[in-house]
Design a protein around this motif. Structure first.
Motif, PDB file in Angstrom:
ATOM      1  N   ALA A 105       0.831  -1.211   0.000  1.00 24.04           N
ATOM      2  CA  ALA A 105       0.000   0.000   0.000  1.00 24.04           C
ATOM      3  C   ALA A 105       0.862   1.256   0.000  1.00 24.04           C
ATOM      4  N   THR A 106       1.942   1.233   0.778  1.00 20.45           N
ATOM      5  CA  THR A 106       2.814   2.413   0.847  1.00 20.45           C
ATOM      6  C   THR A 106       3.502   2.671  -0.475  1.00 20.45           C
ATOM      7  N   PHE A 107       4.004   1.615  -1.117  1.00 21.21           N
ATOM      8  CA  PHE A 107       4.677   1.804  -2.403  1.00 21.21           C
ATOM      9  C   PHE A 107       3.697   2.298  -3.463  1.00 21.21           C
ATOM     10  N   ARG A 108       2.490   1.776  -3.449  1.00 18.19           N
ATOM     11  CA  ARG A 108       1.472   2.281  -4.379  1.00 18.19           C
ATOM     12  C   ARG A 108       1.168   3.751  -4.111  1.00 18.19           C
ATOM     13  N   LEU A 109       1.083   4.092  -2.831  1.00 15.91           N
ATOM     14  CA  LEU A 109       0.796   5.473  -2.471  1.00 15.91           C
ATOM     15  C   LEU A 109       1.929   6.402  -2.894  1.00 15.91           C
ATOM     16  N   LEU A 110       3.176   5.997  -2.678  1.00 15.35           N
ATOM     17  CA  LEU A 110       4.305   6.837  -3.068  1.00 15.35           C
ATOM     18  C   LEU A 110       4.331   7.030  -4.583  1.00 15.35           C
ATOM     19  N   ALA A 111       4.006   5.971  -5.327  1.00 19.27           N
ATOM     20  CA  ALA A 111       3.927   6.115  -6.785  1.00 19.27           C
ATOM     21  C   ALA A 111       2.821   7.094  -7.160  1.00 19.27           C
ATOM     22  N   GLY A 112       1.679   6.994  -6.474  1.00 18.76           N
ATOM     23  CA  GLY A 112       0.589   7.933  -6.728  1.00 18.76           C
ATOM     24  C   GLY A 112       0.950   9.361  -6.359  1.00 18.76           C
ATOM     25  N   LEU A 113       1.737   9.523  -5.278  1.00 21.00           N
ATOM     26  CA  LEU A 113       2.176  10.862  -4.884  1.00 21.00           C
ATOM     27  C   LEU A 113       3.080  11.482  -5.943  1.00 21.00           C
ATOM     28  N   ARG A 114       3.903  10.663  -6.574  1.00 22.75           N
ATOM     29  CA  ARG A 114       4.786  11.206  -7.616  1.00 22.75           C
ATOM     30  C   ARG A 114       3.970  11.661  -8.829  1.00 22.75           C
ATOM     31  N   VAL A 115       2.947  10.888  -9.169  1.00 19.31           N
ATOM     32  CA  VAL A 115       2.072  11.308 -10.263  1.00 19.31           C
ATOM     33  C   VAL A 115       1.350  12.604  -9.882  1.00 19.31           C
ATOM     34  N   ASN A 139      14.855  16.309  -6.325  1.00 19.72           N
ATOM     35  CA  ASN A 139      14.919  15.933  -4.916  1.00 19.72           C
ATOM     36  C   ASN A 139      13.529  15.850  -4.306  1.00 19.72           C
ATOM     37  N   ARG A 140      12.680  16.796  -4.657  1.00 18.16           N
ATOM     38  CA  ARG A 140      11.324  16.772  -4.125  1.00 18.16           C
ATOM     39  C   ARG A 140      10.547  15.584  -4.673  1.00 18.16           C
ATOM     40  N   LEU A 141      10.704  15.319  -5.953  1.00 19.09           N
ATOM     41  CA  LEU A 141       9.973  14.221  -6.581  1.00 19.09           C
ATOM     42  C   LEU A 141      10.404  12.863  -6.043  1.00 19.09           C
ATOM     43  N   VAL A 142      11.676  12.726  -5.705  1.00 16.58           N
ATOM     44  CA  VAL A 142      12.207  11.424  -5.277  1.00 16.58           C
ATOM     45  C   VAL A 142      12.404  11.372  -3.760  1.00 16.58           C
ATOM     46  N   ALA A 143      13.359  12.160  -3.255  1.00 12.85           N
ATOM     47  CA  ALA A 143      13.753  12.037  -1.852  1.00 12.85           C
ATOM     48  C   ALA A 143      12.656  12.493  -0.892  1.00 12.85           C
ATOM     49  N   ASP A 144      12.038  13.639  -1.158  1.00 11.26           N
ATOM     50  CA  ASP A 144      11.028  14.147  -0.227  1.00 11.26           C
ATOM     51  C   ASP A 144       9.803  13.252  -0.185  1.00 11.26           C
ATOM     52  N   ILE A 145       9.392  12.736  -1.330  1.00  7.08           N
ATOM     53  CA  ILE A 145       8.244  11.828  -1.334  1.00  7.08           C
ATOM     54  C   ILE A 145       8.608  10.512  -0.651  1.00  7.08           C
ATOM     55  N   ASP A 146       9.841  10.041  -0.825  1.00  7.55           N
ATOM     56  CA  ASP A 146      10.272   8.850  -0.098  1.00  7.55           C
ATOM     57  C   ASP A 146      10.208   9.074   1.409  1.00  7.55           C
ATOM     58  N   THR A 147      10.548  10.290   1.856  1.00  6.21           N
ATOM     59  CA  THR A 147      10.524  10.594   3.285  1.00  6.21           C
ATOM     60  C   THR A 147       9.118  10.482   3.853  1.00  6.21           C
ATOM     61  N   LEU A 148       8.104  10.710   3.022  1.00  7.16           N
ATOM     62  CA  LEU A 148       6.725  10.648   3.494  1.00  7.16           C
ATOM     63  C   LEU A 148       6.287   9.241   3.865  1.00  7.16           C
ATOM     64  N   ASP A 149       7.063   8.221   3.478  1.00  3.19           N
ATOM     65  CA  ASP A 149       6.643   6.870   3.849  1.00  3.19           C
ATOM     66  C   ASP A 149       6.623   6.702   5.367  1.00  3.19           C
ATOM     67  N   GLN A 328      11.555  15.496  10.074  1.00  5.48           N
ATOM     68  CA  GLN A 328      11.978  15.261   8.695  1.00  5.48           C
ATOM     69  C   GLN A 328      10.764  15.151   7.774  1.00  5.48           C
ATOM     70  N   THR A 329       9.757  14.406   8.226  1.00  4.86           N
ATOM     71  CA  THR A 329       8.559  14.228   7.400  1.00  4.86           C
ATOM     72  C   THR A 329       7.871  15.563   7.146  1.00  4.86           C
ATOM     73  N   HIS A 330       7.754  16.376   8.196  1.00  3.84           N
ATOM     74  CA  HIS A 330       7.118  17.691   8.049  1.00  3.84           C
ATOM     75  C   HIS A 330       7.932  18.585   7.126  1.00  3.84           C
ATOM     76  N   SER A 331       9.244  18.553   7.261  1.00  6.06           N
ATOM     77  CA  SER A 331      10.098  19.367   6.393  1.00  6.06           C
ATOM     78  C   SER A 331       9.935  18.958   4.932  1.00  6.06           C
ATOM     79  N   ALA A 332       9.905  17.638   4.672  1.00  6.81           N
ATOM     80  CA  ALA A 332       9.727  17.162   3.299  1.00  6.81           C
ATOM     81  C   ALA A 332       8.364  17.570   2.751  1.00  6.81           C
ATOM     82  N   ALA A 333       7.320  17.446   3.585  1.00  2.85           N
ATOM     83  CA  ALA A 333       5.974  17.817   3.134  1.00  2.85           C
ATOM     84  C   ALA A 333       5.894  19.314   2.846  1.00  2.85           C
ATOM     85  N   THR A 334       6.548  20.136   3.675  1.00  2.00           N
ATOM     86  CA  THR A 334       6.541  21.579   3.461  1.00  2.00           C
ATOM     87  C   THR A 334       7.226  21.941   2.152  1.00  2.00           C
TER      88      THR A 334
END
Length: 580
Positions: A105-115, A139-149, A328-334
């Motif tokens: 579910a998380t990997f599907r969600l991260l893929a959806g977040l990138r879209v 960085n935002r598309l890859v690293a920051d979205i990965d941090t949201l997991d 870290q999660t909040h910083s990535a989301a911001t």
């Protein structure tokens, strides 16, 4: 070289969750998978508590029962043994299933977040993205979205699980001792409410600094790789590598700070667990009534509660570390929201006006334009091009020739009015506008894909099925690119990132090939060319001029060029002068 980073002010836990709420809403399409993962995790926790509690009770009760022959013969060994085995199997199966479901579910969600992120970014280009480097967006598309997991996988589910585990343990303890249950409730509330908030505060600043330090490191690494030629030519590779090492050292400093907080969290939880177990033993020894099946010996029940408490703390243990990472999660989301919450400078209507028969008449009236934070580029420009007319824009560098082409493609907002076949561009949908013109920009971008894919992106989706491989080969023959690979696998040739396998002239000719494919669409009436033969030798340039001359009859042409030879394509030249 300077590094642009955003320094965030510390935020309260409530504000952090408010800021993260939109990202929680994005998980809605996957709520069924996350709910199943949570139920499996809950079943795993219940099985773990049941396994330890029943095992402790069974071993102790068996020892007590063996003290006399009568109790030994009356004791039921089989039912508890079956329960231990059942809990063991359920825990193993539940943990495997929970990991499988929640990670899927998380990997599907991260893929959806990138879209989702790309769909938010695409309308901003290029005006809204001028303040971001390409590496920052990556960085935002890859690293920051990965941090949201960490938000979905290591915070929400464990928090719900800890609450459920606490309620279950308190209810179990209350069955035998209200005092023990009250003590467990207080301790576990401290572990669930107080400790996470404390460790969130401890980890907030180091977490934000870690995200920023990692971004700087990634940016410098990407610049180092992309700029190898210049760095080697000017002997700056060693100096720049030192800046990378400095950035890496800063990342390590911040990660050590995070590790210290994580170590403290483990220590505090371990001490709290030990103190709680001691409290259960002491209170239980005084307050627990005897187990009726074993006379008044309450030892097995006391052991059961002690081990059940130990197992229940498995659900509480991850919380301090999870909240420590919340910074870290909040910083990535911001950082993601800094991009996605921007409003596009250019907005297309969802349903544009119905276009009439395309003629290619272009009218620019009193156009004023300046780049953000820059000097004016165009000031009151007016230009009228009749259907089928061919016009060249000439003039010194910086006078606004390429900028005008970008305004016609609606890359930037402007003052004044531009019409195509009498319709203001603002009334055309993006699909209508793109289909009405063939564009070759000053820089031809080659995607890391096959030659076929790089050509077909010029074909309107509505016409994709009408263009065959033979049509693509024919276009490549026109522009002289059949030599780059054997004909048997020419279209499947991989061009590499930014067309690194091609010369500058070959990349220009791919741009011309895309224009030729666009001209096969009867809706395409306007051709915009920006330095179409730049970087080509005279013989190849002459051939490209002939190819374009054969393809342009009936089309309107507006071309930017500094090369005199290309002017034979046009009927009229318009000279632009730089604004003083």
């Amino acid at each position: 070289m300077s590094d642009k980073t955003q320094t965030q002010q510390p935020a309260s836990l409530g504000k952090v969750f408010r800021d993260l709420k939109p990202f929680l809403a994005l998980a809605k399409p996957y709520k069924g998978r996350f709910a199943l993962g949570y139920l499996l995790a809950l079943a795993t926790l219940i099985s773990s508590v049941g396994l330890l509690a029943l095992s402790g009770w069974f071993i102790t009760a068996t020892a007590v029962a063996g003290l006399t022959v009568a109790t030994a013969q009356a004791f039921n060994f089989f039912t508890p043994g079956a329960g231990v085995r059942g809990f063991s199997i359920a825990r193993t199966a539940g943990r495997y299933g929970e990991r499988l479901v929640t990670h899927d579910a998380t990997f599907r969600l991260l893929a959806g977040l990138r879209v989702w992120f790309f769909e938010k970014v695409e309308p901003l280009a290029p005006a809204g993205l001028k303040g971001f480097r390409n590496s920052e967006l990556l960085n935002r598309l890859v690293a920051d979205i990965d941090t949201l997991d960490g938000l979905y996988l290591r915070l929400i589910s464990p928090l719900l699980l800890a609450v459920a585990g606490t309620l279950a343990l308190v209810i179990l303890a209350a069955w035998f001792s209200l005092d023990t249950a009250l003590m467990l409730l207080v301790v576990l509330l401290v572990a669930i409410v107080v400790l996470p908030g404390w460790f969130f505060r401890l980890g907030q600043k180091p977490g934000q600094r870690t995200v920023q330090a990692r971004e700087i490191l990634r940016n410098r690494l990407m610049d180092y790789v992309a700029g190898q030629t210049e760095l080697q030519i000017y002997g700056a590779a060693v100096r720049y590598r030192e800046t990378i090492e400095d950035a890496e050292s800063e990342v390590q400093v911040q990660e050590r700070a995070m590790a210290r907080v994580a170590g403290l969290a483990i220590l505090v939880i371990a001490l709290l667990t030990g103190a709680t177990l001691a409290g259960v033993v002491l209170l239980g020894a005084v307050t627990i009534d005897g187990d009726l099946s074993l006379g008044h010996n309450h030892g097995p029940v006391l052991v059961m509660l002690t081990l059940a408490t130990m197992a229940a703390f498995e659900a509480v243990m991850p919380l301090p570390s999870a909240f420590q990472m919340l910074g870290q999660t909040h910083s990535a989301a911001t950082r993601l929201r800094d991009v996605t919450e921007q409003q596009p400078a250019v907005v297309f209507p969802a349903d544009g006006v119905v276009p009439e028969l395309p003629m290619g008449e272009l009218q620019c009236s009193d156009i004023h334009f300046a780049y953000p934070n820059g000097l004016p580029v165009l000031n009151g420009l007016s230009l009228h091009i009749q259907p089928g007319e061919r016009v060249a824009l000439v003039g010194p560098t910086g006078c606004g020739k390429s900028s005008l082409l970008q305004l016609i493609t609606r890359d930037w907002p402007y003052q004044g009015q531009i019409t195509l076949d009498g319709q203001p561009l603002e009334l055309l949908s993006e699909h209508q506008l793109r289909r009405s013109m063939a564009v070759m920009p000053q820089k031809v971008h080659i995607f890391s894909a096959t030659l076929r894919d790089n050509l077909l992106l010029a074909v309107d989706p509505d016409l994709a099925g009408t263009v065959s491989d033979d049509d693509l080969i024919e276009v490549l023959e026109h522009v002289g690119l059949t030599h780059i690979a054997p004909e048997t696998n020419l279209l499947d040739t991989w061009l590499g990132a930014a067309g690194q396998a091609l010369s500058g002239g070959e990349q220009r000719r791919i741009g011309i090939a895309r224009v030729l494919l666009r001209l096969k669409d009867h809706q395409c009436s306007l051709v915009l060319l920006d330095e179409p033969t730049e970087g080509l030798d005279p013989d190849t340039e002459g051939r490209m001029i002939s190819v374009l001359n054969e393809a342009l009859p009936g089309k309107t042409l507006l071309m930017v060029t500094h090369r005199p030879a290309v002017l034979e394509l046009v009927e009229r030249t318009v000279t632009l002068e730089p604004l003083s």
